[in-house]
Design a protein around this motif. Structure first.
Motif, PDB file in Angstrom:
ATOM      1  N   GLU A 127       0.879  -1.101  -0.384  1.00  0.00           N
ATOM      2  CA  GLU A 127       0.188   0.342   0.191  1.00  0.00           C
ATOM      3  C   GLU A 127       1.109   1.176   0.208  1.00  0.00           C
ATOM      4  OE1 GLU A 127      -2.419  -0.865   3.470  1.00  0.00           O
ATOM      5  OE2 GLU A 127      -3.707  -2.146   2.789  1.00  0.00           O
ATOM      6  N   LEU A 128       1.823   1.415   0.634  1.00  0.00           N
ATOM      7  CA  LEU A 128       3.000   1.934   0.536  1.00  0.00           C
ATOM      8  C   LEU A 128       3.641   2.303  -0.830  1.00  0.00           C
ATOM      9  CD1 LEU A 128       5.064   1.841   3.995  1.00  0.00           C
ATOM     10  CD2 LEU A 128       3.231   4.139   3.576  1.00  0.00           C
ATOM     11  N   ALA A 129       3.718   1.747  -1.294  1.00  0.00           N
ATOM     12  CA  ALA A 129       4.432   1.613  -2.770  1.00  0.00           C
ATOM     13  C   ALA A 129       3.748   1.957  -4.025  1.00  0.00           C
ATOM     14  CB  ALA A 129       4.743   0.055  -3.659  1.00  0.00           C
ATOM     15  N   GLN A 130       1.976   1.443  -3.511  1.00  0.00           N
ATOM     16  CA  GLN A 130       0.938   2.092  -4.413  1.00  0.00           C
ATOM     17  C   GLN A 130       1.335   3.940  -4.387  1.00  0.00           C
ATOM     18  OE1 GLN A 130      -0.200   0.807  -7.019  1.00  0.00           O
ATOM     19  NE2 GLN A 130      -0.813   2.493  -7.499  1.00  0.00           N
ATOM     20  N   GLN A 131       1.352   4.459  -2.844  1.00  0.00           N
ATOM     21  CA  GLN A 131       1.040   5.327  -2.948  1.00  0.00           C
ATOM     22  C   GLN A 131       2.614   6.525  -3.041  1.00  0.00           C
ATOM     23  OE1 GLN A 131       1.012   6.420   1.406  1.00  0.00           O
ATOM     24  NE2 GLN A 131      -0.791   4.950   2.168  1.00  0.00           N
ATOM     25  N   ALA A 150       4.604   9.229  -8.120  1.00  0.00           N
ATOM     26  CA  ALA A 150       5.436   9.058  -9.235  1.00  0.00           C
ATOM     27  C   ALA A 150       5.026   9.182 -10.781  1.00  0.00           C
ATOM     28  CB  ALA A 150       5.902   7.778  -9.329  1.00  0.00           C
ATOM     29  N   GLU A 151       3.424   9.296 -10.265  1.00  0.00           N
ATOM     30  CA  GLU A 151       2.638   9.004 -11.802  1.00  0.00           C
ATOM     31  C   GLU A 151       2.587   9.992 -12.389  1.00  0.00           C
ATOM     32  OE1 GLU A 151      -0.632   6.742 -11.234  1.00  0.00           O
ATOM     33  OE2 GLU A 151       0.702   4.758 -12.571  1.00  0.00           O
ATOM     34  N   ARG A 176       5.739  16.892  -3.730  1.00  0.00           N
ATOM     35  CA  ARG A 176       7.303  16.828  -3.174  1.00  0.00           C
ATOM     36  C   ARG A 176       7.624  15.696  -2.051  1.00  0.00           C
ATOM     37  NH1 ARG A 176      10.640  21.795  -5.562  1.00  0.00           N
ATOM     38  NH2 ARG A 176       8.024  22.306  -6.225  1.00  0.00           N
ATOM     39  N   ASP A 177       7.082  16.135  -1.099  1.00  0.00           N
ATOM     40  CA  ASP A 177       6.902  16.278   0.481  1.00  0.00           C
ATOM     41  C   ASP A 177       6.253  14.815   0.632  1.00  0.00           C
ATOM     42  OD1 ASP A 177       8.779  18.734   0.602  1.00  0.00           O
ATOM     43  OD2 ASP A 177       6.974  19.296   1.506  1.00  0.00           O
ATOM     44  N   ALA A 178       5.656  14.951   0.060  1.00  0.00           N
ATOM     45  CA  ALA A 178       4.740  12.800   0.599  1.00  0.00           C
ATOM     46  C   ALA A 178       5.511  12.303  -0.618  1.00  0.00           C
ATOM     47  CB  ALA A 178       3.329  13.328  -0.175  1.00  0.00           C
ATOM     48  N   LEU A 179       5.804  12.255  -1.716  1.00  0.00           N
ATOM     49  CA  LEU A 179       6.726  11.251  -2.254  1.00  0.00           C
ATOM     50  C   LEU A 179       7.459  11.348  -1.172  1.00  0.00           C
ATOM     51  CD1 LEU A 179       7.711   9.297  -4.359  1.00  0.00           C
ATOM     52  CD2 LEU A 179       8.468  11.609  -6.112  1.00  0.00           C
ATOM     53  N   SER A 180       8.879  11.533  -1.191  1.00  0.00           N
ATOM     54  CA  SER A 180      10.371  11.960  -0.140  1.00  0.00           C
ATOM     55  C   SER A 180       9.364  11.160   0.910  1.00  0.00           C
ATOM     56  CB  SER A 180      10.756  13.542   0.307  1.00  0.00           C
ATOM     57  OG  SER A 180      11.231  13.890  -1.179  1.00  0.00           O
ATOM     58  N   ALA A 181       8.760  11.919   1.733  1.00  0.00           N
ATOM     59  CA  ALA A 181       8.352  10.690   3.044  1.00  0.00           C
ATOM     60  C   ALA A 181       7.955   8.989   2.928  1.00  0.00           C
ATOM     61  CB  ALA A 181       6.976  11.677   3.726  1.00  0.00           C
ATOM     62  N   THR A 182       6.677   9.047   2.031  1.00  0.00           N
ATOM     63  CA  THR A 182       6.584   7.735   1.557  1.00  0.00           C
ATOM     64  C   THR A 182       7.602   6.944   1.077  1.00  0.00           C
ATOM     65  OG1 THR A 182       4.952   8.830   0.498  1.00  0.00           O
ATOM     66  CG2 THR A 182       5.013   6.348   0.172  1.00  0.00           C
TER      67      THR A 182
END
Length: 430
Positions: free
Chosen positions: A169-173, A178-179, A201-207
């Motif tokens: 689920e984290l990977a899907q987020q 990224a898409e 950008r912050d959400a991608l880095s955190a995830t």
């Protein structure tokens, strides 16, 4: 101990003139190269520019020699670790053609030329008839080399679906984020990333950070459950996505030279991982001279840059050897940072004449190429500091060869690759 001498005298005494770069010619003349290699576990073959006909051919010849005469078992390319999976599949008999898999598996158009296709085809043919250990062909670089993390995240997600639902689920987020800037062409993805909102950008880095921590924390359990190899593969894909995210975030403030050192760290980690997974393997690393150099470099602001070769020398000492490829005269491939994959990314340019402070100015020109052992030259040659520059594409760069390379293969005359020559009269507008 070597007596003090000039760099010119060193090159005269320590270089071997060679007459052919043809990959199919007999290999006996490369015996001095074999003596130089010795028992090294990693030999890096560089190039002063991508898309140079003679460099592809000479690398192919040296690869064949290292495989047939010295038992090297892996060719690691300056190509994305994730996307290049298709190359290793193909050289072991997979479907498709050499141009198709080269285009899909090597980023930035570096594989889109017949000279590279010949190398891939030779590996496939070698593996088809070889009764011993086949030659693997793998990528060592970040996803897209500097583009989109999506291919790597898709590999991670596919693995976690089988082993860790919350992790999946984290990977899907991360995939959904990224898409928003993904594009198969790396330069487009690189230029689209800054258009993301700061919150995305912050959400991608955190995830990515959360997912990386989770996969590291669960690694022992996955190993005990029999999923160790698959888990480590997925973790390396994820490390590529995570370091690529750092590259994207650092680019606006640090510039491309500093940001690209995330690539170098990952390239080195990919090579070291190969050695760790198979202690008996020997690796050929094919990458630009900039990446294989063993000494720290300086960016325009005076900060330290750490090439992949620096990390590999620190880890392997004498088991890592860096061989730069450079040229005396002729033409070379030069890159354009185009944002359209249909536009040629490389064209042909004339090499400027050598200058007195360049390492290339020292080599004679009465053989096809010269192999010079540089080990010890920096400490012995009395005028070593007077030759700080060498070729980079169609200009000269402050990159002291004597302190950063163990040997130089100096090709007397080069021309751009068939691909780059085909676009010499219609370079992209920049």
């Amino acid at each position: 101990m070597d007596m003090a001498r000039t760099v010119r005298a060193w090159i005269r005494d320590k270089s071997v003139p060679l007459t052919t770069i043809d990959p199919a010619d007999p290999l006996d003349d490369l015996a001095p190269f074999g003596q130089f290699v010795g028992a090294a576990r990693v030999v890096a073959l560089g190039e002063s520019s991508h898309h140079v006909h003679e460099f592809y051919r000479l690398r192919h010849r040296l690869i064949r020699y290292l495989v047939e005469r010295h038992g090297f078992t892996v060719l690691a390319l300056e190509a994305p670790f994730t996307e290049a999976l298709i190359l290793d599949h193909w050289v072991h008999g997979g479907a498709g053609t050499a141009p198709q898999v080269a285009s899909a598996g090597v980023a930035l158009g570096l594989g889109d030329t017949p000279e590279f296709h010949e190398t891939l085809t030779w590996i496939r043919e070698h593996n088809a008839v070889n009764n011993g250990t086949p030659l693997r062909c793998v990528g060592a670089d970040l996803p897209g080399s500097l583009g989109s993390p999506l291919p790597a995240l898709q590999q991670v997600h596919a693995y976690l679906l089988q082993t860790d639902t919350p992790g999946a689920e984290l990977a899907q987020q991360a995939i959904a984020l990224a898409e928003k800037f993904h594009d198969p062409w790396p330069i487009t993805a690189l230029s689209t990333y800054p258009l993301l909102s700061q919150s995305d950008r912050d959400a991608l880095s955190a995830t990515l950070g959360l997912l990386l921590a989770r996969m590291r924390r669960t690694a022992p359990a996955r190993h005990l459950a029999g999923h160790g190899a698959a888990h480590e593969d997925a973790l390396h894909h994820l490390m590529g996505a995570w370091q690529l995210d750092h590259l994207h975030r650092s680019l606006p403030t640090e510039g491309i030279s500093a940001a690209s050192t995330f690539r170098d760290h990952y390239i080195a980690a990919s090579v070291l991982r190969l050695l760790e997974n198979d202690p008996g393997c020997r690796v050929i690393l094919a990458a630009h001279n900039w990446h294989i150099h063993t000494a720290t470099q300086r960016d325009d602001g005076g900060g330290d840059l750490y090439p992949a070769g620096h990390h590999l020398r620190a880890a392997l000492r004498g088991d890592y050897l860096a061989v730069a490829l450079t040229a005396g005269r002729g033409t070379t491939g030069v890159a354009f940072e185009v944002e359209n994959p249909e536009t040629p990314s490389f064209t042909e340019a004339t090499l400027p004449p050598t200058e007195p402070d360049t390492i290339e100015s020292i080599f004679p020109d009465d053989a096809a190429w010269y192999l010079a052992d540089l080990r010890g030259a920096a400490d012995t040659a009395i005028d070593a500091a007077q030759h700080p520059r060498m070729r980079m594409a169609d200009y000269f760069l402050d990159q002291p060869a004597l302190t950063g390379f163990d040997a130089i293969a100096h090709v007397t005359e080069t021309r751009a690759s068939e691909y780059a020559r085909g676009h010499a009269n219609n370079p992209p507008a920049v």
